[in-house]
Structures are given as structure tokens and as C-alpha cells.
Scaffold this motif. Structure first.
Motif, PDB file in Angstrom:
ATOM      1  N   GLU A   1       6.931  12.602  -3.696  1.00 56.96           N
ATOM      2  CA  GLU A   1       7.577  12.509  -2.601  1.00 56.96           C
ATOM      3  C   GLU A   1       6.770  11.640  -1.540  1.00 56.96           C
ATOM      4  O   GLU A   1       5.738  12.034  -1.188  1.00 56.96           O
ATOM      5  N   VAL A   2       7.562  10.666  -0.886  1.00 57.59           N
ATOM      6  CA  VAL A   2       7.036   9.798   0.179  1.00 57.59           C
ATOM      7  C   VAL A   2       7.693   9.693   1.319  1.00 57.59           C
ATOM      8  O   VAL A   2       9.091   9.759   1.094  1.00 57.59           O
ATOM      9  N   ASP A   3       7.391   9.272   2.495  1.00 58.29           N
ATOM     10  CA  ASP A   3       8.192   9.144   3.600  1.00 58.29           C
ATOM     11  C   ASP A   3       9.088   7.804   3.177  1.00 58.29           C
ATOM     12  O   ASP A   3       8.642   6.850   2.521  1.00 58.29           O
ATOM     13  N   LYS A   4      10.619   7.716   3.650  1.00 58.41           N
ATOM     14  CA  LYS A   4      11.288   6.718   3.305  1.00 58.41           C
ATOM     15  C   LYS A   4      10.611   5.326   3.864  1.00 58.41           C
ATOM     16  O   LYS A   4      10.911   4.496   3.404  1.00 58.41           O
ATOM     17  N   THR A   5      10.167   5.370   5.067  1.00 52.84           N
ATOM     18  CA  THR A   5       9.642   4.202   5.530  1.00 52.84           C
ATOM     19  C   THR A   5       8.521   3.621   4.799  1.00 52.84           C
ATOM     20  O   THR A   5       8.315   2.365   4.355  1.00 52.84           O
ATOM     21  N   ILE A   6       7.812   4.356   4.156  1.00 55.74           N
ATOM     22  CA  ILE A   6       6.597   4.073   3.093  1.00 55.74           C
ATOM     23  C   ILE A   6       7.380   3.447   2.034  1.00 55.74           C
ATOM     24  O   ILE A   6       6.819   2.553   1.267  1.00 55.74           O
ATOM     25  N   ILE A   7       8.141   4.453   1.419  1.00 58.26           N
ATOM     26  CA  ILE A   7       9.069   3.680   0.293  1.00 58.26           C
ATOM     27  C   ILE A   7       9.261   2.142   0.310  1.00 58.26           C
ATOM     28  O   ILE A   7       9.387   1.441  -0.621  1.00 58.26           O
ATOM     29  N   ASP A   8      10.086   2.228   1.643  1.00 58.00           N
ATOM     30  CA  ASP A   8      10.466   0.674   1.602  1.00 58.00           C
ATOM     31  C   ASP A   8       9.227  -0.210   1.789  1.00 58.00           C
ATOM     32  O   ASP A   8       9.687  -1.565   1.594  1.00 58.00           O
ATOM     33  N   GLY A   9       8.176   0.259   2.344  1.00 56.32           N
ATOM     34  CA  GLY A   9       7.123  -0.665   2.490  1.00 56.32           C
ATOM     35  C   GLY A   9       6.443  -1.154   1.262  1.00 56.32           C
ATOM     36  O   GLY A   9       5.622  -2.325   0.987  1.00 56.32           O
ATOM     37  N   ILE A  10       6.504  -0.118  -0.045  1.00 57.07           N
ATOM     38  CA  ILE A  10       5.598  -0.378  -1.253  1.00 57.07           C
ATOM     39  C   ILE A  10       6.561  -1.220  -2.149  1.00 57.07           C
ATOM     40  O   ILE A  10       6.219  -1.421  -3.276  1.00 57.07           O
ATOM     41  N   ALA A  11       7.963  -1.497  -2.064  1.00 56.40           N
ATOM     42  CA  ALA A  11       8.758  -1.751  -3.034  1.00 56.40           C
ATOM     43  C   ALA A  11       8.403  -3.541  -3.241  1.00 56.40           C
ATOM     44  O   ALA A  11       8.153  -3.662  -4.408  1.00 56.40           O
ATOM     45  N   ASP A  12       8.028  -4.212  -2.293  1.00 53.72           N
ATOM     46  CA  ASP A  12       7.686  -5.681  -2.648  1.00 53.72           C
ATOM     47  C   ASP A  12       6.129  -5.687  -3.244  1.00 53.72           C
ATOM     48  O   ASP A  12       5.956  -6.430  -4.252  1.00 53.72           O
ATOM     49  N   PRO A  13       5.059  -4.832  -2.850  1.00 55.26           N
ATOM     50  CA  PRO A  13       3.887  -4.865  -3.525  1.00 55.26           C
ATOM     51  C   PRO A  13       3.740  -4.453  -4.962  1.00 55.26           C
ATOM     52  O   PRO A  13       3.278  -4.996  -5.544  1.00 55.26           O
ATOM     53  N   LEU A  14       4.674  -3.325  -5.221  1.00 52.25           N
ATOM     54  CA  LEU A  14       4.827  -2.989  -6.592  1.00 52.25           C
ATOM     55  C   LEU A  14       5.512  -3.955  -7.375  1.00 52.25           C
ATOM     56  O   LEU A  14       4.937  -4.328  -8.508  1.00 52.25           O
ATOM     57  N   MET A  15       6.516  -4.575  -7.090  1.00 50.33           N
ATOM     58  CA  MET A  15       6.994  -5.847  -7.564  1.00 50.33           C
ATOM     59  C   MET A  15       6.240  -6.914  -7.871  1.00 50.33           C
ATOM     60  O   MET A  15       5.893  -7.482  -9.007  1.00 50.33           O
ATOM     61  N   HIS A  16       5.186  -7.167  -6.950  1.00 47.76           N
ATOM     62  CA  HIS A  16       4.447  -8.432  -7.094  1.00 47.76           C
ATOM     63  C   HIS A  16       3.229  -7.938  -8.339  1.00 47.76           C
ATOM     64  O   HIS A  16       2.842  -8.604  -9.052  1.00 47.76           O
ATOM     65  N   LEU A  17       2.867  -6.602  -8.052  1.00 45.80           N
ATOM     66  CA  LEU A  17       1.733  -6.088  -9.141  1.00 45.80           C
ATOM     67  C   LEU A  17       2.205  -6.004 -10.595  1.00 45.80           C
ATOM     68  O   LEU A  17       1.506  -6.441 -11.349  1.00 45.80           O
ATOM     69  N   VAL A  18       3.430  -5.810 -10.637  1.00 41.70           N
ATOM     70  CA  VAL A  18       4.039  -5.647 -11.995  1.00 41.70           C
ATOM     71  C   VAL A  18       4.149  -7.043 -12.553  1.00 41.70           C
ATOM     72  O   VAL A  18       3.912  -7.388 -13.767  1.00 41.70           O
ATOM     73  N   ARG A  19       4.630  -7.907 -11.938  1.00 46.78           N
ATOM     74  CA  ARG A  19       5.071  -9.362 -12.243  1.00 46.78           C
ATOM     75  C   ARG A  19       3.719 -10.053 -12.628  1.00 46.78           C
ATOM     76  O   ARG A  19       3.322 -10.689 -13.649  1.00 46.78           O
ATOM     77  N   ASN A  20       2.483  -9.891 -11.752  1.00 50.67           N
ATOM     78  CA  ASN A  20       1.228 -10.322 -12.093  1.00 50.67           C
ATOM     79  C   ASN A  20       0.678  -9.646 -13.468  1.00 50.67           C
ATOM     80  O   ASN A  20      -0.035 -10.410 -14.340  1.00 50.67           O
ATOM     81  N   ALA A  21       0.934  -8.510 -13.599  1.00 54.55           N
ATOM     82  CA  ALA A  21       0.415  -7.693 -15.128  1.00 54.55           C
ATOM     83  C   ALA A  21       1.156  -8.264 -16.110  1.00 54.55           C
ATOM     84  O   ALA A  21       0.329  -8.708 -17.044  1.00 54.55           O
TER      85      ALA A  21
END
Length: 722
Positions: free
Chosen positions: A433-453
Motif C-alpha cells: 500500500e502506498v499513498d494515493k498521491t504517490i500512486i498517481d505519480g508513479i503511473a507514468d514512470p512505470l509505463m515508460h520503464l515497461v515500454r523500454n523493457a
């Protein structure tokens, strides 16, 4: 309804304040949730290469619900597309699906899901939805025809039912079309009756003042349609009847159900629906005269409530509800509500103010030297309750990271098909579990990393075969709590990073700031996060524009995190970032520099110590360094950073703190340590915004117990600049 009326009159939907339209809020939330469920079902079923009857029923229910609620809101296009997909799954539910159409079905349904998500997002933004999407409807009808005939659909075949009429026809004529399209619905009901199904008549009442009773009744009908057939409801036409909500509020909701379930199971399912208060089995549906009386009673009550509302009515009903739940002898089910994040932010701010005020009261200088046993006892109790309140509010804001992780399955699936790569996505630590504000902030970085992989790291089939690797690539998304931080990593078993090639590319793009020979492997990998850097030779749909890793780093640093890249050539790459659990209240170490007090996040501090002379040295440029256990670190004097004149300048007299920003470490000089505290993070006022710019060294401020303001240091910015 007002939003729909504005839209049908040709006015812009942006002219209407959707924030005050609770009906539209409920529609948007429900539709978004259902579409996310649809994607999860489809991706898991595609992975299993099997579409179970339970999943078919669930998809049918999802489309039926979206169709009905969209028709009620008069969003014609969404209702019409959903209706056609519902027709398709009705055929699948009754006759099954040929394996030859399995992949076509999944591609089509995911395409429909994307379209519906775009439409819902368009409505959420206050813009006009699409008028129609005939190409998509034609695809659905074409696949439906193939599945019915077992061959290719005729290109010219386009039933008249494919063209929607006015909004009211979507609500009524479309329903009639659904019944006439599949006349074997009646046969199915008869077959159930022959198999031992019974007809039940039920009377349901909802909790007092739950609002939008017609929508809640509509949801109940959709739920029960999955286990039988609802033949009749009173009131009728829940989606379009303007008086339905008042009638249900005054007289309850009546319906007849044909099902083979036992009454106990029906009662359990009905009571499990949100806001249902009582469920009663009756002998027959109300007569026509009784229905007329209900309508008259509802109209009278509506006028009465308008003229003289009764404030005691809701509380009395609520009391009856509580006593009824307590006396039924059953374990009470968990009740969940949806809350606007802005309200939680406001609540967090208020809790922060309470924490600060409590510190100001208990630490007041007026109390110095006084023996106040009763006050001290009350103060300790207040501190205990304040801490508990803070913990509860923090826990309310915490949400599992699973939903964010699950969205990556779709990216892996779609890119795998386009790049002809077979990749398995493994999720670990989804319950973290993570703070909702943090969740919103990591969505785009995760997408970039998965696409790069997917694009850069995982080799194609031939490349993996030549490397002696499994044909199926692997990407692992993991999350775990470590102290007060959360570590999220994206790992792959691809070809890894080529340090020499990265250095050469950086040299070509003139991104190097020192001689090549001085770069460590870690520093070379960090060049990937420099804006404009890309290892792709050509621009593709997925990469090559030099935008990606720099966005990841910028977004993660914005929420107080750090990015680290590790790789072994030929084995794989691991990108992980460390972020705080929450941004609102953090543990910090207070230090003094001159007469000024600063706070440093505990997460950035590795150790604190007094220096001895033999540890001190200087580099060839004259910069101050210190040797700690055989490793040299630069020294940063805070009194020079913030131009403080009355601070200690001797490295031997002050205290040094070894701080870490993720990709670099240094020692900072302070006069003394004052202790660690939980501090409420406040953003700087607008007129001081230039000091909050990245690299200045100030991350925010907090209010001390004595009312003074303490600046929170941005260790990342200080180390980057100095």
C-alpha cells in the motif's frame, strides 16, 4: 440528467459543472471500474487460452450495466456500442465460441474497451462524446455474423438495428431490439423453468436518504440477471421513469425473478447489494390500482418534502437501520464508500494543523518551570489521540499498488503482438500500500520503464535463441516496504546495457561533462536519464525521440524519490526507484546552522559523526573531502549554501552528516543536531516560489512547536548543485 439535457440541446458539456452532479460522478466511477474489470478478465483469459462460462457471464453483465447506465444518462454512442457487444456475448453465453474466433474476439473486445475508456474520459473532461462509431459497430456485427453462420460475414449485410435513433430510443427501443434480436431468451427462461427454476416475487426497501434509488434498483436488477431473469419491476423503466426514485423511496421496489437458486441465496445476494435495507418475499406483484396509489403517494410526498422537509426523518430511519442490523444475528458485511481525494487532502491538512497546534500547546514557553500534573496527563492523552488520528488518516489515503501494476499487463500484451515478442509479466508485492498521491505519480514512470523493457531490452525470438535463453521473455514488476520507503523495481531478462555504446552515444550528443575515462559504470548508466538521450537509431512508434528515462527521473524526484539503474550485459537490467510512503508527514532530523533551524528527511541520512583531522583532505582542485572507511566524500558547508554568517566554520567543531540522494553521497556541515521529529510538510507560499525551484535546496517548510518556521532541505537538489 441535466448534463444529458445540455448535451442533447447542442450545448457544450463543459458549460456544466459536473463536480456537483452526483449522478454523473456515480456513472463515471462505475463505468471506469467496470472497464478496468473487463480488461483484467480479458487479459487473464487470453493468457489462460480459455474463456470460462463465469467470465462470459461477467463480461455480459458488465456490458449490460454500462449499456443501461449510459442509456439513462443519454450517452447514445456508449450505450449503442455496449449494446452490440452485449448481443455478441449473449450468443457466446448461449452457444459457446468456436476456437477459430477466439483471438479475433479478444482483439475486438479490447478495442471496444479502449473506445469506451476514451469516451468516458472525454465526458469526464466535460467535452462532447463522439456522435457514432459505425466502423466499430460493423466489426462487432461482422464477428457476430461469422459466429452465427460459421463462415465469413457478408460485407453488405448491415442490419437497420445498427443505426441508433434519438436518446430515448436507446433506452426503450434498444431494449426492445435486444429482446427481439434473441427470441430464444424466452426459450431459455422456459428451459430454466423445466429444469426446476421457480418464479419469486420480492419487495425491497433501501436505506433512508440513500439517494438515486432508481439507479440502485437498476444495479440490483443487473446483479440478479446473472443468475436468472427479472421478468417485471415496479416501478417500470427504471432508467427513464422520472418518478421511479420517489416511488421506490416511498413504497419500495418490487420485482419478479425466475431462477433456480434457493430463496436463501436470493436473499443473500440482494442484501449484499449496496444500500439494500430489507428484503421480503411476497405472494404476487402489486395490482394496477396499488401501483397507481404508489405513484400518487410519491407525488404527494415529493410536494410535502419540498414545502416542509422533516429533519428527524433520516435520523429515525438510520436508528431503525442500526437496530435491524444488530438484531439479525448475522455478521455485518464490510461497508465501503468512495471519497473525493480533495476531501482527503483537506482532512490531511487539518490533521497536520492539529499536530502542529498540539506541539505548540504542550511545548509553550509559558509552562516552563510549572508543576502541572493534570495538564501533563491531559497533554499526554492528547498526544496519543493525535498520533492515532494521524495514523488513521494516513491509512485512509493508502491504496494497494495492484491496480497500477495490473494496467501494465495491457501494455505488455499489445507491444508483444506488434513487436512479435512473447513476454511474461510477473507481478510481485501487489498488496503493498502506498499513498494515493504517490500512486498517481508513479503511473507514468512505470509505463515508460515497461515500454523500454519491451522495446529495448527483450530480444526478438532469434536473438533469445542465439543467446541460449527461453523463447518467452520475462519482465518482473515488484514492490516492497523497506523502512519508511517503498522500493519499486522493473527487471527484465533481456540483453542488458552496453556501457561502451552508451558512453559513445553520449559523446556524440555532447552530453559528457568530464573525460570519458573518469566515468564509473553507475555514472554511465545514469546518462540514460539525461534529457534528449536515446540509444535508438530511428524513431519508432514506441521510442527513439529521446524522451523517456528523463521523464521517469523527473517524475520520481518530484515525489521525493530516487532512480537507480543496474545492469549486466547479456543477463538483464533492473531499474528501481525508492520513494516515500507518503508526502504529507515525514520523519526528519532537525539541525541548527547559526541561528537557523533546518529539517533533513531521515531517509536521506546515512550517519552523523564528528570529524577528526586525519580524515580531512583536499582534491586536486582544492575542494574539501573527507575519508570514511577508505572512501572519499565531498564536504558541503550549509552556511555557504544559505549565506549564514554566524555559523561554525570549523570542520572539527561542527557535526557532519553523510547524506545520500540515490545516485551520489556527500557530507554536509551543521552546527549541531537537535533531534528527530515527525513534521508536516508545507509547500512554500507563491511569493516564495522561486526558492522552491529545483536545485535551490529547499523542498518545503514546516511549523515548529513554538510557532517558528523550519525549512525542509532538498538533499537531492543540494548534492546536484554543490
Amino acid at each position: 440528467r441535466r448534463s444529458a439535457i445540455l448535451y442533447n440541446k447542442g450545448e457544450s458539456m463543459s458549460d456544466f459543472d459536473f463536480a456537483n452532479d452526483s449522478m454523473l460522478e456515480l456513472y463515471l466511477f462505475e463505468s471506469t471500474t467496470l472497464l478496468e474489470q473487463l480488461d483484467e478478465i480479458l487479459l487473464q483469459s487470453e493468457k489462460d487460452a480459455h474463456l470460462s462460462s463465469e467470465n462470459v457471464d461477467e463480461i455480459f453483465r458488465i456490458m449490460h450495466t454500462i449499456k443501461g447506465s449510459s442509456a439513462m444518462m443519454e450517452f447514445d454512442t456508449i450505450a449503442h456500442v455496449s449494446h452490440k457487444l452485449e448481443d455478441l456475448f449473449f450468443v457466446i453465453r448461449e452457444k459457446g465460441i468456436d476456437g477459430n474466433y477466439f483471438q479475433d474476439l479478444f482483439d475486438l473486445v479490447l478495442k471496444v474497451s479502449d473506445f469506451l475508456k476514451d469516451e468516458v474520459e472525454t465526458i469526464r473532461q466535460g467535452q462532447n462524446p463522439s456522435v457514432e462509431n459505425e466502423d466499430l459497430i460493423d466489426e462487432i456485427l461482422s464477428l457476430l455474423e461469422k459466429m452465427k453462420t460459421g463462415g465469413e460475414a457478408k460485407e453488405t449485410k448491415k442490419p437497420e438495428a445498427a443505426k441508433p435513433e434519438a436518446a430515448k430510443e436507446v433506452g426503450s427501443k434498444e431494449e426492445a431490439a435486444a429482446e427481439t434480436m434473441t427470441p430464444d431468451k424466452a426459450e431459455a427462461a422456459e428451459a430454466k423453468a423445466k429444469a426446476g427454476a421457480n418464479t419469486y416475487y420480492l419487495h425491497v426497501s433501501f436505506t433512508a436518504d440513500c439517494q438515486m434509488e432508481n439507479i440502485r434498483a437498476f444495479m440490483l436488477v443487473n446483479k440478479l440477471e446473472a443468475v436468472g431473469k427479472v421478468l417485471e419491476t415496479v416501478p417500470e423503466e427504471l432508467e427513464t421513469n422520472k418518478e421511479a426514485s420517489s416511488i421506490i423511496s416511498q413504497s419500495g421496489f418490487y420485482f419478479s425473478l425466475v431462477t433456480d437458486l434457493k430463496p436463501e441465496r436470493i436473499s443473500e445476494m440482494t442484501k449484499g447489494t449496496l444500500s439494500v435495507y430489507t428484503v421480503e418475499f411476497i405472494d404476487a406483484m402489486p395490482s394496477m390500482s396499488a401501483r397507481a396509489g404508489m405513484a400518487a403517494k410519491a407525488s404527494t410526498a415529493k410536494v410535502s418534502d419540498t414545502l416542509e422537509p422533516d429533519p428527524a426523518k433520516a435520523s429515525a430511519a438510520a436508528g431503525a437501520s442500526d437496530s435491524g442490523d444488530a438484531g439479525n444475528g448475522k455478521t455485518k458485511q464490510q461497508n465501503l464508500i468512495n471519497v473525493d481525494l480533495n476531501k482527503l487532502d483537506t482532512l490531511m491538512d487539518l490533521v497536520g494543523e492539529i499536530v502542529i497546534t498540539e506541539s505548540m500547546v504542550s511545548g509553550s514557553s509559558d509552562l516552563a518551570g510549572l508543576e502541572l500534573d493534570n495538564f501533563n496527563r491531559a497533554s499526554r492523552q492528547l498526544r496519543k489521540l493525535t498520533d492515532e488520528l494521524q495514523d488513521i488518516v494516513m491509512s485512509i489515503r493508502m491504496v494497494p499498488i495492484a491496480a497500477t501494476f495490473q494496467k501494465m499487463r495491457r501494455i505488455v500484451r499489445d507491444m508483444g503482438k506488434k513487436l512479435d515478442k512473447e513476454v511474461d509479466l510477473v507481478l510481485m508485492g501487489e498488496a503493498t500500500e502506498v499513498d494515493k498521491t504517490i500512486i498517481d505519480g508513479i503511473a507514468d514512470p512505470l509505463m515508460h520503464l515497461v515500454r523500454n523493457a519491451m522495446d529495448h531490452a527483450i530480444e526478438d525470438r532469434d536473438g533469445r535463441a542465439n543467446a541460449g535463453k527461453d523463447q518467452v521473455g520475462r519482465i518482473i514488476l515488484s514492490a516492497q516496504n523497506v523502512g519508511g520507503d517503498i522500493i519499486i523495481s522493473v527487471s527484465d531478462d533481456g540483453k542488458g546495457l552496453d556501457a561502451e555504446m552508451i558512453l559513445e552515444k553520449a559523446k556524440e550528443k555532447k552530453l559528457l561533462v568530464k573525460p570519458e575515462s573518469e566515468y564509473t559504470e553507475k555514472e554511465i548508466y545514469n546518462l540514460l536519464t539525461v534529457p534528449g538521450f536515446s540509444t535508438k537509431e530511428s524513431v519508432t512508434e514506441f521510442s527513439g525521440r529521446g524522451v523517456g528515462m528523463d521523464v521517469v527521473k523527473r517524475n520520481i524526484e518530484k515525489i521525493g524519490g530516487t532512480v537507480t539503474i543496474e545492469s549486466v550485459k547479456g543477463i538483464g537490467t533492473n531499474v528501481y526507484f525508492k520513494i516515500p510512503l507518503t508526502l504529507a508527514i515525514i520523519a526528519s532530523m532537525e539541525i541548527r546552522v547559526g541561528d537557523n533551524i533546518y529539517a533533513i528527511p531521515i531517509a536521506n541520512i546515512r550517519e552523523s559523526f564528528k570529524a577528526v583531522k586525519k580524515q580531512l583532505l583536499a582534491d586536486p582542485d582544492g575542494n574539501e573531502m573527507i575519508m570514511i572507511r577508505g572512501e572519499c566524500f565531498p564536504i558541503i558547508r550549509l552556511h555557504r549554501v544559505f549565506h549564514i554568517e554566524d555559523a561554525r566554520t570549523s570542520l572539527l567543531e561542527g557535526i557532519l552528516l553523510l547524506v545520500d540522494s540515490g545516485d551520489r553521497m556527500a557530507c554536509i556541515l551543521a552546527d549541531e543536531l537537535l533531534g528527530n521529529h515527525q513534521v508536516v510538510v508545507k509547500t512554500l507560499p507563491l511569493f516564495l516560489s522561486r526558492y522552491a525551484a529545483k536545485g535551490v535546496g529547499i523542498a518545503g517548510c514546516t511549523i515548529m512547536g513554538d510557532g517558528s518556521i523550519c525549512l525542509i532541505l532538498d538533499i537531492q537538489g543540494i548534492l546536484n548543485k554543490y
